[in-house]
Design an enzyme around this catalytic site. Structure first.
Site, PDB file in Angstrom:
ATOM      1  N   HIS A 167     -24.894   8.875  -2.118  1.00 42.00           N
ATOM      2  CA  HIS A 167     -25.108   8.436  -0.580  1.00 42.00           C
ATOM      3  C   HIS A 167     -26.595   8.203  -0.404  1.00 42.00           C
ATOM      4  O   HIS A 167     -27.226   7.637   0.548  1.00 42.00           O
ATOM      5  CB  HIS A 167     -24.531   9.208   0.522  1.00 42.00           C
ATOM      6  CG  HIS A 167     -25.010  10.662   0.378  1.00 42.00           C
ATOM      7  ND1 HIS A 167     -25.786  11.028   1.509  1.00 42.00           N
ATOM      8  CD2 HIS A 167     -24.905  11.790   0.068  1.00 42.00           C
ATOM      9  CE1 HIS A 167     -26.165  12.245   1.377  1.00 42.00           C
ATOM     10  NE2 HIS A 167     -25.488  12.918   0.217  1.00 42.00           N
ATOM     11  N   GLY A 196     -24.136  15.849  -4.681  1.00 43.40           N
ATOM     12  CA  GLY A 196     -25.040  16.856  -5.342  1.00 43.40           C
ATOM     13  C   GLY A 196     -25.161  18.031  -5.391  1.00 43.40           C
ATOM     14  O   GLY A 196     -25.326  18.879  -6.293  1.00 43.40           O
ATOM     15  N   ASN A 244     -36.915  16.181  -1.199  1.00 41.17           N
ATOM     16  CA  ASN A 244     -36.254  15.277  -0.214  1.00 41.17           C
ATOM     17  C   ASN A 244     -36.838  15.240   1.426  1.00 41.17           C
ATOM     18  O   ASN A 244     -36.235  14.541   2.151  1.00 41.17           O
ATOM     19  CB  ASN A 244     -34.841  16.216  -0.080  1.00 41.17           C
ATOM     20  CG  ASN A 244     -34.647  17.430   0.168  1.00 41.17           C
ATOM     21  OD1 ASN A 244     -35.358  18.406  -0.744  1.00 41.17           O
ATOM     22  ND2 ASN A 244     -34.312  18.198   1.430  1.00 41.17           N
ATOM     23  N   THR A 304      -8.362  15.396  -9.195  1.00 45.14           N
ATOM     24  CA  THR A 304      -8.001  13.917  -9.413  1.00 45.14           C
ATOM     25  C   THR A 304      -9.481  13.107  -9.124  1.00 45.14           C
ATOM     26  O   THR A 304      -9.742  13.433  -7.961  1.00 45.14           O
ATOM     27  CB  THR A 304      -6.895  13.338  -8.541  1.00 45.14           C
ATOM     28  OG1 THR A 304      -5.797  14.181  -8.957  1.00 45.14           O
ATOM     29  CG2 THR A 304      -6.598  11.954  -8.680  1.00 45.14           C
ATOM     30  N   CYS A 317     -31.886  24.461  11.067  1.00 44.69           N
ATOM     31  CA  CYS A 317     -31.080  25.259  12.060  1.00 44.69           C
ATOM     32  C   CYS A 317     -30.226  26.004  11.371  1.00 44.69           C
ATOM     33  O   CYS A 317     -29.106  25.587  10.865  1.00 44.69           O
ATOM     34  CB  CYS A 317     -30.586  24.146  12.989  1.00 44.69           C
ATOM     35  SG  CYS A 317     -30.084  25.151  14.659  1.00 44.69           S
ATOM     36  N   SER A 369     -26.334  11.909  -6.453  1.00 42.98           N
ATOM     37  CA  SER A 369     -25.630  11.854  -5.453  1.00 42.98           C
ATOM     38  C   SER A 369     -25.637  10.553  -4.935  1.00 42.98           C
ATOM     39  O   SER A 369     -26.704   9.564  -5.048  1.00 42.98           O
ATOM     40  CB  SER A 369     -26.260  12.662  -4.341  1.00 42.98           C
ATOM     41  OG  SER A 369     -25.098  12.405  -3.108  1.00 42.98           O
ATOM     42  N   GLN A 393     -32.940  12.840  -5.039  1.00 46.58           N
ATOM     43  CA  GLN A 393     -33.796  11.928  -4.217  1.00 46.58           C
ATOM     44  C   GLN A 393     -34.418  10.771  -5.080  1.00 46.58           C
ATOM     45  O   GLN A 393     -35.273   9.923  -4.708  1.00 46.58           O
ATOM     46  CB  GLN A 393     -34.725  12.750  -3.703  1.00 46.58           C
ATOM     47  CG  GLN A 393     -34.253  13.666  -2.544  1.00 46.58           C
ATOM     48  CD  GLN A 393     -33.777  12.750  -1.343  1.00 46.58           C
ATOM     49  OE1 GLN A 393     -34.208  11.620  -1.234  1.00 46.58           O
ATOM     50  NE2 GLN A 393     -32.965  13.140  -0.574  1.00 46.58           N
TER      51      GLN A 393
HETATM   52  C1  LIG Z   1     -32.563  16.918  -3.514  1.00 46.14           C
HETATM   53  C2  LIG Z   1     -31.379  17.095  -3.132  1.00 46.14           C
HETATM   54  N1  LIG Z   1     -30.456  17.597  -3.614  1.00 46.14           N
HETATM   55  C3  LIG Z   1     -28.939  17.866  -3.426  1.00 46.14           C
HETATM   56  C4  LIG Z   1     -28.615  17.218  -2.282  1.00 46.14           C
HETATM   57  C5  LIG Z   1     -27.265  17.580  -2.100  1.00 46.14           C
HETATM   58  O1  LIG Z   1     -26.594  16.375  -2.354  1.00 46.14           O
HETATM   59  P1  LIG Z   1     -25.170  15.882  -1.619  1.00 46.14           P
HETATM   60  O2  LIG Z   1     -25.247  15.741  -0.110  1.00 46.14           O
HETATM   61  O3  LIG Z   1     -24.584  14.976  -2.225  1.00 46.14           O
HETATM   62  O4  LIG Z   1     -24.230  17.267  -1.587  1.00 46.14           O
HETATM   63  C6  LIG Z   1     -29.621  16.543  -1.591  1.00 46.14           C
HETATM   64  C7  LIG Z   1     -28.957  15.888  -0.131  1.00 46.14           C
HETATM   65  O5  LIG Z   1     -29.593  15.622   0.692  1.00 46.14           O
HETATM   66  C8  LIG Z   1     -31.017  16.260  -1.985  1.00 46.14           C
HETATM   67  O6  LIG Z   1     -31.706  15.876  -1.007  1.00 46.14           O
END
Ligand SMILES: Cc1ncc(COP(=O)(O)O)c(C=O)c1O
Length: 369
Positions: free
Chosen positions: A191, A58, A141, A227, A309, A189, A169
């Site tokens: 994950h 992301g 998030n 790649t 942090c 994203s 999200q």
């Molecule tokens: C709203 C939002 N944007 C962007 C990101 C960044 O994504 P990535 O961790 O895949 O770089 C996150 C990751 O937590 C997110 O919650």
């Protein structure tokens, strides 16, 4: 990671040694899996396969859109929300330094209401003829609060203003129809939906050209060199195909109900808003979020605190601060995400651990006093 995603990852890593840009059989096999994944993801979000550019996540997708647009436009203003992820706020901050301001740039950050939602009308009120880019997230998030991107996207489309929707999200947790939204850029994203870390995509509307962040071999139709991560992308598609957060909303709600029964002075943020199914952010007044996090960690729970942090000092969450939450309360915030692998009992056990941690920390504070 979801089982289906792990399987797809392992299968691709084992059986596809080729580089998808190579013309030999091994390359063609890898290319087939890559393009199948692209089509499957496109179908799930109602986008054209050719609009999907795979990235390392992301953050890269957000940067690709933000930097790509702003580097090639004359000075003007940028409209965003105060609650964006750092993957959007940090690149935008580059256009808000002294040199950029002197050159005529300005950054407008629209704050949310108390419920954690930015109002579409408040965003639209900031957009004018000098607006070069609008950035807005689909769901926050930290609080999970869903944002009114559709109305803002519609307005931007009518006025021909580029818009980035950070849908990281929202993906897999709510309907996402990229065609209907009509935004120029949508960041994703893997994950967050049980796919691998380090894989994502930027959906770029047909006809839009962006300079590459890292020029090189010209992969992804000259939009993102390097790649492609074929196993990761295959796993991303598998995760999206099998994503199922249907049980987590009820689990989250049950957790919050138990939390308020056991700790009546707990404060749940964005409680009034429509939230994505898995997120709960709350404060137990009087307890430091970081200390509580460590207590919960010892009890086997992996939760996040609401503070960022950086350089050794802890700042309370910029999201909570922009919602007008007092600094002390924001410092005690904890974020919990429920996944499809969780059970109801996990929520109950977490509340019990919170009650115990609070007792222990209060006893320690009493001894110190
Ligand atoms: C709203 C939002 N944007 C962007 C990101 C960044 O994504 P990535 O961790 O895949 O770089 C996150 C990751 O937590 C997110 O919650």
């Amino acid at each position: 990671m979801q089982a289906a995603a792990v399987e797809a990852y392992v299968e691709a890593a084992r059986s596809l040694p080729g580089n998808p840009s190579s013309l030999h059989w091994a390359g063609r096999d890898a290319r087939r899996v890559l393009e199948n994944a692209r089509e499957s993801i496109a179908a799930a979000i109602h986008a054209e396969p050719g609009s999907i550019v795979f990235t390392s996540g992301g953050t890269e997708a957000d940067n690709m859109a933000v930097q790509g647009v702003l580097r090639q436009t004359p000075p003007g203003n940028i409209v965003t929300t105060a609650i964006e992820h750092p993957a959007v706020l940090q690149p935008l901050a580059r256009w808000d330094d002294d040199a950029h301001r002197a050159a005529g740039w300005s950054l407008r950050r629209v704050r949310p209401e108390d419920d954690g939602c930015v109002r579409a009308a408040a965003m639209i009120a900031q957009i004018d003829d000098e607006t070069r880019l609008v950035c807005m997230m689909l769901a926050n998030n930290e609080t999970g609060a869903v944002q009114p991107v559709r109305q803002v996207a519609e307005y931007c489309r009518q006025r021909g203003i580029p818009m980035l929707i950070d849908a990281v999200q929202g993906l897999g947790k709510m309907a996402l129809d990229v065609d209907a939204l009509g935004a120029d850029f949508v960041a994703l994203s893997a994950h967050k939906i049980g796919g691998p870390r380090g894989v994502g995509a930027l959906v770029i509307r047909r006809g839009i050209k962006l300079p590459e962040l890292a020029p090189g071999g010209g992969q992804e139709r000259k939009r993102r060199s390097g790649t492609e991560n074929v196993p990761g992308i295959a796993a991303f598609a598998a995760a999206l195909e099998h994503v199922d957060f249907s049980a987590t909303a009820a689990m989250r709600d049950s957790f919050e109900e138990t939390l308020l029964q056991q700790i009546p002075d707990a404060r749940i943020f964005a409680w009034d808003a429509v939230r994505v199914a898995n997120t709960s952010m709350f404060s137990v007044p009087g307890l430091d979020g970081e200390t509580l996090l460590m207590q919960l960690d010892l009890a086997g729970f992996a939760v996040a605190s609401g503070s960022a942090c950086s350089s050794g000092k802890r700042d309370p969450s910029h999201v909570l601060m922009s919602m007008g939450i007092k600094r002390e309360l924001a410092r005690s915030a904890i974020r919990v995400s429920f996944g499809p692998g969780n059970r109801y009992e996990d929520g109950t056990a977490l509340v019990a651990a919170l009650v115990q941690a609070r007792r222990r920390l209060q006893a320690m504070a009493g001894m110190a006093a």
